[in-house]
Design an enzyme around this catalytic site. Structure first.
Site, PDB file in Angstrom:
ATOM      1  N   SER A 119      -4.001  71.186  12.802  1.00 34.09           N
ATOM      2  CA  SER A 119      -4.547  70.130  11.423  1.00 34.09           C
ATOM      3  C   SER A 119      -5.138  70.240  10.298  1.00 34.09           C
ATOM      4  O   SER A 119      -5.425  69.451   9.658  1.00 34.09           O
ATOM      5  CB  SER A 119      -5.611  68.846  12.427  1.00 34.09           C
ATOM      6  OG  SER A 119      -6.419  69.439  12.433  1.00 34.09           O
ATOM      7  N   HIS A 140       2.341  68.706  13.005  1.00 32.69           N
ATOM      8  CA  HIS A 140       1.371  68.273  13.019  1.00 32.69           C
ATOM      9  C   HIS A 140       1.633  67.078  13.423  1.00 32.69           C
ATOM     10  O   HIS A 140       2.423  66.214  12.820  1.00 32.69           O
ATOM     11  CB  HIS A 140       1.076  68.611  11.986  1.00 32.69           C
ATOM     12  CG  HIS A 140      -0.782  67.685  12.349  1.00 32.69           C
ATOM     13  ND1 HIS A 140      -1.237  66.499  11.033  1.00 32.69           N
ATOM     14  CD2 HIS A 140      -1.901  67.602  12.969  1.00 32.69           C
ATOM     15  CE1 HIS A 140      -2.205  66.250  11.385  1.00 32.69           C
ATOM     16  NE2 HIS A 140      -2.420  66.983  12.840  1.00 32.69           N
ATOM     17  N   GLU A 152       4.245  65.831  11.151  1.00 36.12           N
ATOM     18  CA  GLU A 152       4.212  66.624   9.749  1.00 36.12           C
ATOM     19  C   GLU A 152       5.116  67.730   9.901  1.00 36.12           C
ATOM     20  O   GLU A 152       4.160  68.596  10.897  1.00 36.12           O
ATOM     21  CB  GLU A 152       3.037  66.694   8.903  1.00 36.12           C
ATOM     22  CG  GLU A 152       2.478  65.141   8.543  1.00 36.12           C
ATOM     23  CD  GLU A 152       0.623  65.501   8.389  1.00 36.12           C
ATOM     24  OE1 GLU A 152       0.109  65.302   7.154  1.00 36.12           O
ATOM     25  OE2 GLU A 152       0.164  65.672   9.186  1.00 36.12           O
ATOM     26  N   ASN A 190      -4.213  64.506   6.818  1.00 35.28           N
ATOM     27  CA  ASN A 190      -5.990  64.271   7.310  1.00 35.28           C
ATOM     28  C   ASN A 190      -6.743  64.335   5.566  1.00 35.28           C
ATOM     29  O   ASN A 190      -7.511  64.044   4.917  1.00 35.28           O
ATOM     30  CB  ASN A 190      -5.995  65.527   7.642  1.00 35.28           C
ATOM     31  CG  ASN A 190      -6.395  65.542   9.388  1.00 35.28           C
ATOM     32  OD1 ASN A 190      -6.255  63.744   9.066  1.00 35.28           O
ATOM     33  ND2 ASN A 190      -6.242  66.484  10.056  1.00 35.28           N
TER      34      ASN A 190
HETATM   35  N1  3HC Z   1      -0.665  57.807  26.099  1.00 32.45           N
HETATM   36  C1  3HC Z   1       0.770  56.880  25.767  1.00 32.45           C
HETATM   37  N2  3HC Z   1       0.719  56.197  25.842  1.00 32.45           N
HETATM   38  C2  3HC Z   1      -0.396  55.086  25.447  1.00 32.45           C
HETATM   39  C3  3HC Z   1      -1.072  55.352  24.923  1.00 32.45           C
HETATM   40  C4  3HC Z   1      -1.928  57.274  24.962  1.00 32.45           C
HETATM   41  N3  3HC Z   1      -3.442  57.713  25.069  1.00 32.45           N
HETATM   42  N4  3HC Z   1      -2.415  54.863  24.177  1.00 32.45           N
HETATM   43  C5  3HC Z   1      -2.362  53.780  24.013  1.00 32.45           C
HETATM   44  N5  3HC Z   1      -0.486  53.920  24.578  1.00 32.45           N
HETATM   45  C6  3HC Z   1       0.327  53.282  24.468  1.00 32.45           C
HETATM   46  C7  3HC Z   1       0.785  51.906  25.609  1.00 32.45           C
HETATM   47  O1  3HC Z   1       1.058  52.263  26.706  1.00 32.45           O
HETATM   48  C8  3HC Z   1       0.695  50.427  24.929  1.00 32.45           C
HETATM   49  O2  3HC Z   1       2.540  50.596  25.309  1.00 32.45           O
HETATM   50  P1  3HC Z   1       3.445  49.207  24.894  1.00 32.45           P
HETATM   51  O3  3HC Z   1       3.480  48.382  23.243  1.00 32.45           O
HETATM   52  O4  3HC Z   1       5.013  49.764  24.986  1.00 32.45           O
HETATM   53  O5  3HC Z   1       2.799  48.557  26.250  1.00 32.45           O
HETATM   54  C9  3HC Z   1       0.984  50.958  23.191  1.00 32.45           C
HETATM   55  O6  3HC Z   1       0.768  52.331  23.242  1.00 32.45           O
HETATM   56  C10 3HC Z   1      -0.432  49.815  22.888  1.00 32.45           C
HETATM   57  O7  3HC Z   1      -1.965  50.088  23.625  1.00 32.45           O
HETATM   58  P2  3HC Z   1      -2.711  49.188  23.853  1.00 32.45           P
HETATM   59  O8  3HC Z   1      -1.798  47.355  24.001  1.00 32.45           O
HETATM   60  O9  3HC Z   1      -3.494  49.746  25.221  1.00 32.45           O
HETATM   61  O10 3HC Z   1      -3.456  49.650  22.955  1.00 32.45           O
HETATM   62  P3  3HC Z   1      -3.605  49.288  21.120  1.00 32.45           P
HETATM   63  O11 3HC Z   1      -2.761  48.881  20.383  1.00 32.45           O
HETATM   64  O12 3HC Z   1      -5.312  49.008  20.384  1.00 32.45           O
HETATM   65  O13 3HC Z   1      -3.360  50.552  20.660  1.00 32.45           O
HETATM   66  C11 3HC Z   1      -3.285  52.319  19.132  1.00 32.45           C
HETATM   67  C12 3HC Z   1      -3.512  51.690  20.833  1.00 32.45           C
HETATM   68  C13 3HC Z   1      -1.677  53.126  20.183  1.00 32.45           C
HETATM   69  C14 3HC Z   1      -4.408  53.968  20.018  1.00 32.45           C
HETATM   70  C15 3HC Z   1      -3.607  52.130  18.598  1.00 32.45           C
HETATM   71  O14 3HC Z   1      -4.892  52.199  18.589  1.00 32.45           O
HETATM   72  C16 3HC Z   1      -3.562  52.503  17.099  1.00 32.45           C
HETATM   73  O15 3HC Z   1      -2.714  53.376  17.213  1.00 32.45           O
HETATM   74  N6  3HC Z   1      -4.663  53.322  16.997  1.00 32.45           N
HETATM   75  C17 3HC Z   1      -4.678  54.519  15.488  1.00 32.45           C
HETATM   76  C18 3HC Z   1      -4.477  55.658  16.716  1.00 32.45           C
HETATM   77  C19 3HC Z   1      -4.634  56.767  14.868  1.00 32.45           C
HETATM   78  O16 3HC Z   1      -4.854  56.587  14.119  1.00 32.45           O
HETATM   79  N7  3HC Z   1      -4.038  57.564  15.744  1.00 32.45           N
HETATM   80  C20 3HC Z   1      -3.668  58.916  14.441  1.00 32.45           C
HETATM   81  C21 3HC Z   1      -5.749  59.653  14.601  1.00 32.45           C
HETATM   82  S1  3HC Z   1      -5.266  61.327  13.543  1.00 32.45           S
HETATM   83  C22 3HC Z   1      -4.891  62.130  13.886  1.00 32.45           C
HETATM   84  O17 3HC Z   1      -4.618  62.148  15.521  1.00 32.45           O
HETATM   85  C23 3HC Z   1      -4.908  63.730  13.761  1.00 32.45           C
HETATM   86  C24 3HC Z   1      -5.570  64.586  13.630  1.00 32.45           C
HETATM   87  O18 3HC Z   1      -4.850  65.910  13.145  1.00 32.45           O
HETATM   88  C25 3HC Z   1      -7.224  64.244  13.580  1.00 32.45           C
END
Ligand code: 3HC
Length: 293
Positions: A119, A140, A152, A190
């Site tokens: 990242s 990424h 990415e 990022n």
């Molecule tokens: N693995 C697989 N599926 C997952 C999961 C996981 N760990 N967590 C959630 N899901 C699925 C659920 O099963 C659900 O599926 P459905 O819609 O088909 O039923 C869907 O995702 C939505 O989950 P929830 O209803 O339980 O909860 P939310 O609606 O709050 O969604 C989330 C959870 C998808 C994590 C959402 O909160 C989100 O998009 N958050 C932001 C995440 C983000 O910004 N990620 C990027 C981080 S930065 C990064 O990774 C880069 C690094 O370099 C720092």
């Protein structure tokens, strides 16, 4: 060159997610972890995810079996020798990644393309651990990998244009929107996300609002799925601290500098959800409670 067999190194949160989407997209996939326990944990996580998709009716039980059938785990790095593409998703440390790529360079044939899921590290610096910087890119992914729709695809000045286009096509085959980014520290996401997260901590430090109010503001006022402090706990405070240090070192700009509170929380081991506490206390993971900081 058609990509048929994909190797993934690392079966932690990111590696397991990448292996899952690769097998789901029809690629024969082999994932390597250092020991049997970590491998078992990663593969069990993938199986749980697939079972959940069947429960929800997203995929059939037959499809689940087919995906699982395309996925193999190993602890032997040499087992990746016949892969067309190897994606690295190990610990975010430059020496460990360079060592791994030097080893892969000896094991894999010249045609194999190498990719890193880093990242924040410089892709060019990883590519020069091998004799094939022209067949080296960044891929990424975002957590949780099976859910987040972006990858990415990062090119260096040495990346061959055909290899790069192939990797963009590969990202698309995984069902992701593949964006093209140059090898600038933090790439696109990022570069924009880290200053935003750090600013949320600064707002908290300066008493602009409480943890819940800062989170609710961005969630409900801007439609973000998670507030910034919840997202920090989700990504990991140690991870964010590490990324911010690399970005600050590269750009020497205050917006990438870690706020004192972040440093202190990391020193205390309050690394977020995985540690049981960060900006929130996860004693009951279903009902996180904002900490008194
Ligand atoms: N693995 C697989 N599926 C997952 C999961 C996981 N760990 N967590 C959630 N899901 C699925 C659920 O099963 C659900 O599926 P459905 O819609 O088909 O039923 C869907 O995702 C939505 O989950 P929830 O209803 O339980 O909860 P939310 O609606 O709050 O969604 C989330 C959870 C998808 C994590 C959402 O909160 C989100 O998009 N958050 C932001 C995440 C983000 O910004 N990620 C990027 C981080 S930065 C990064 O990774 C880069 C690094 O370099 C720092």
């Amino acid at each position: 060159m058609a990509i048929e067999k994909v190797g993934v190194v690392g079966c932690g949160l990111m590696g397991a997610g990448i292996a899952q989407v690769s097998a789901a997209a029809g690629f024969s996939t082999i994932v390597r972890e250092v020991g049997p326990e970590l491998l078992d944990k990663g593969i069990k996580g993938i199986e749980k995810n697939l079972a959940r998709l069947v429960e929800k009716g997203t995929i059939t039980d037959v499809a689940k079996g087919e995906v699982r059938g395309r996925l193999r785990g190993t602890t032997v790095i040499e087992d990746l020798k016949d892969c067309d593409l190897v994606i690295e998703a190990i610990i975010e440390q430059l020496p460990a990644k360079r060592d791994l790529f030097a080893t892969l360079d000896r094991i894999c044939p010249e045609k194999t393309i190498f990719a890193s899921n880093t990242s924040s590290l410089t892709i060019t610096e990883l590519a020069t651990a091998t004799k094939r910087p022209q067949r080296f890119v960044g891929l990424h992914f975002f957590n949780p990998v099976p859910v987040m729709k972006l990858v990415e695809v990062v090119r260096t000045i040495a990346t061959d244009a055909t290899v790069y286009d192939e990797m963009v096509a590969f990202g698309t085959k995984l069902g992701k929107t593949a964006v093209r980014a140059n090898d600038s520290t933090g790439f696109i996401v990022n570069r924009l996300l880290v200053p935003y997260l750090l600013d949320a901590i600064r707002a908290l430090e300066e008493g602009v609002g409480s943890i819940e109010d800062i989170d609710n503001s961005m969630k409900l006022g801007c439609g973000y799925p998670m507030g910034p402090l919840t997202l920090l706990d989700f990504v990991g405070l140690d991870t964010t601290y590490y990324i911010s240090q690399i970005m600050f070192d590269e750009f020497k700009e205050r917006r990438f500098a870690a706020p004192p509170l972040l440093k202190r929380m990391v020193l205390a081991g309050w690394n977020g959800r995985k540690a049981g506490r960060g900006f929130y206390d996860y004693s009951d993971p279903q009902k996180p409670v904002a900490q008194k900081l």
